[in-house]
Scaffold this active site. Sequence first.
Site, PDB file in Angstrom:
ATOM      1  CB  ALA A 521      -0.932   0.003   1.205  1.00 56.70           C
ATOM      2  CB  THR A 629      -8.915  -2.203   3.767  1.00 54.47           C
ATOM      3  OG1 THR A 629      -8.282  -0.926   3.736  1.00 54.47           O
ATOM      4  CG2 THR A 629     -10.121  -2.184   2.846  1.00 54.47           C
ATOM      5  CD  GLU A 700       4.329  -9.439   5.643  1.00 59.09           C
ATOM      6  OE1 GLU A 700       5.000  -8.383   5.696  1.00 59.09           O
ATOM      7  OE2 GLU A 700       4.687 -10.437   5.000  1.00 59.09           O
TER       8      GLU A 700
HETATM    9 MO1  MOS Z   1       4.445 -11.641   2.025  1.00 57.59          MO
HETATM   10  S1  MOS Z   1       5.001 -13.326   3.006  1.00 57.59           S
HETATM   11  O1  MOS Z   1       5.886 -10.885   1.563  1.00 57.59           O
HETATM   12  O2  MOS Z   1       3.308 -12.002   0.892  1.00 57.59           O
END
Ligand code: MOS
Length: 739
Positions: A521, A629, A700
């Site tokens: 993003a 999101t 993540e």
């Molecule tokens: Mo991520 S594991 O860089 O899609």
Amino acid sequence: MSTTEKLVMDHPMDSLLDLVSEAQVGQGVSRIDGPLKVSGQATYTAEYPMDGLLYGYLVSATIGKGKIKTIHDKTALVVHGVVAVITDFKRFLRNPQQGGVNLAPIQGVKEIAYFGQPIALVVAESYEAARAGAAALKVDYERADDGAFDLIKELKNRKPIDWITDKSEISGDPEESLLTADIKVDRVYITPSQNSAAMELHASVAYWEGHDLIIYSSLQMVASCRASLAHALGLNPKHVRLISRFVGGGFGSKLGISSESVAAAIAAKQLKRPVKVVMTRPQVFESTVRRSNTRQRIGLGADANGKIHTIIHNSIVTNLSGELFFEPTALATHFLYQGKNREVKYEMVRMNQVLAGSMRAPGEAVGLLALECAIDELAELVKIDPIELRKLNEPERDPSKDIPFSSRHLIEALETGANHFGWKMRSSIPANRREGQWLIGMGVASAARSNSLKPSEARVTLTPEIKVIVETDMTDIGTGTYTVLAQITADLLGVPLSVIEVRLGDSDFPPSAGSGGSWGASSSGSSVYLACKKIREQLAAQSNIPIEELDLKDGHISSLNGSKSLKELVTKDIVGIGKIDAGKTSKKYTQASFGAHFAEVAVNAVTGEIRVKRMLGIFTAGRILNEKTARSQCYGGMVFGLGAALMENLQHDSRDGRITNHNLAEYHIPTNADVPDIEVILLPETDRLTNPLHAKGIGELGIAGAGAAIANAVYNATGIRVYDYPITLDKLLDRLPSL
Ligand code: MOS
């Protein structure tokens, strides 16, 4: 007219987004592609209609190591409907390394390196015929008897990882200072292999126009995958057009190409018809990519007050021989806590098991399952609250590199979470809270995930009809990219979302860094920002307004001298191109997103069953581009963390490396009944050093630390620490406190 804005992030900078009143950015705007998705009109790779389409079915090796002697094509060709058996041992014998564009192609050998390795493609007029042909295909193997299938046996063959040095660290005298520490924790944590288990199966549809390959494929990074594909096929990338408009999840498993794309391309060329190859779920498990299993030693040494002076994080990871990727478990360990004696080391065990590569938060996801549990154990030994211990060891600067953080609000996240979660209800004595048969416990863990900016390019076109077209080869893998890029455009050009069309996932568009590493993003968003900035400058110039006075809002351009509609002003297309790249601010500052995880679990005192009752995540990730999101990304990450803590366990048969639970019935991931109320709080933060949006990665962050909070809660509930993930009831059963 087209003009280009290039920015290398060398200095802190202001953001035009801060000047926008009633901004779209930041709002919880629902996905603009949502209606297409829920009405079935968003076309995923396997759904593209094609005239004369042939179906390919991959054939996988049924030995764990050895050679192919003969493939008896005829045994498949006699099946009604089968048109070809494609074998090209140069091209798709093994899964190519993710993104390994510059590596030599895996050469023309017939060697089998792992059970499930794709060795042939049976092509037929129908999927059923292709599958029947694949089942009938007879293959003679020469089995090798020295396969590396049993990790425990192979541990002695581990080798230091020395081909990537910037991920290791040594300072002070960690072993000596651990030995003499007043208080220490020295533990080995084991995490199993895992699979991304994205909902959409790996799939490709390929056809050729003369020398040009057109391929639809479900992938996260179009530009680099196009280059990998071209490389695997011996083509110049300009002869490959790769399209990934909608992707049903990737989580790392689609960062690089898999064998089905190469196989489909070769078959389509040979047969002069379009060929579709969709993997089966077992093939996704057996033939794409896994997260490495790990054995991580964490050594923490502290003085009697809990001031940490020593941090050791040494990991043993696995992969196929020849592969460069390794699971970088200690990525966050470098900077999470202070302490002058530090060591991070990696060793590799080469296994005949499916390729190991990136899966959501490669590194932190499993690294924090170890580090954050060791911190919990240390706090108990010091006899202070685990949040207090973390506060005590909060570094002012990155303790490994001795450089500042671009922004860091870990303590605020921990404190906000503690208040909101009711942390003071936690008993500091484990196994001390009971509700009937259930033992109740609470756990906490820090969240951290490195932030990065990658080279990315976008083109924005403002038409005289006041339509805005945004184009970049960036993907939306379910993350909300379509929507976020539209929001940025709306704010910078002062137009409503309804006039913006975002076009993604096509190598004909300017190259982006794709969706990976939580950079998607902010990297693609920054390129769109810069492209819009160029359009703003052209509009200002055209209307003789100094750029500082320019105000674009509601389709109007205004300045001190009054207002004019864009419709009057724009008589031909105005095109802006934006290019972003990381620069000095990424070297001079450690950039990461931070947060805190809280979990409450109930463990049945009779059966050992673990139920997660509540989870709370507090996250700080710079400017939040879309509240809805972003929150969704955090939910998803936390569910992933729950799976890692309690369920996920990709099992390799120790006789041949075969994955024995290669389906969603037996590879357990959390489903609805496993997932409790999850709450996410996004703390406001901006970061002028990351990118023009002031955003940091969030995709993540939610997984990083989540599982550790659950493991710590299980300990708090039962008094049992499990060092071997996942924490299943059999590991608790004979140690549960008596009723
Ligand atoms: Mo991520 S594991 O860089 O899609």
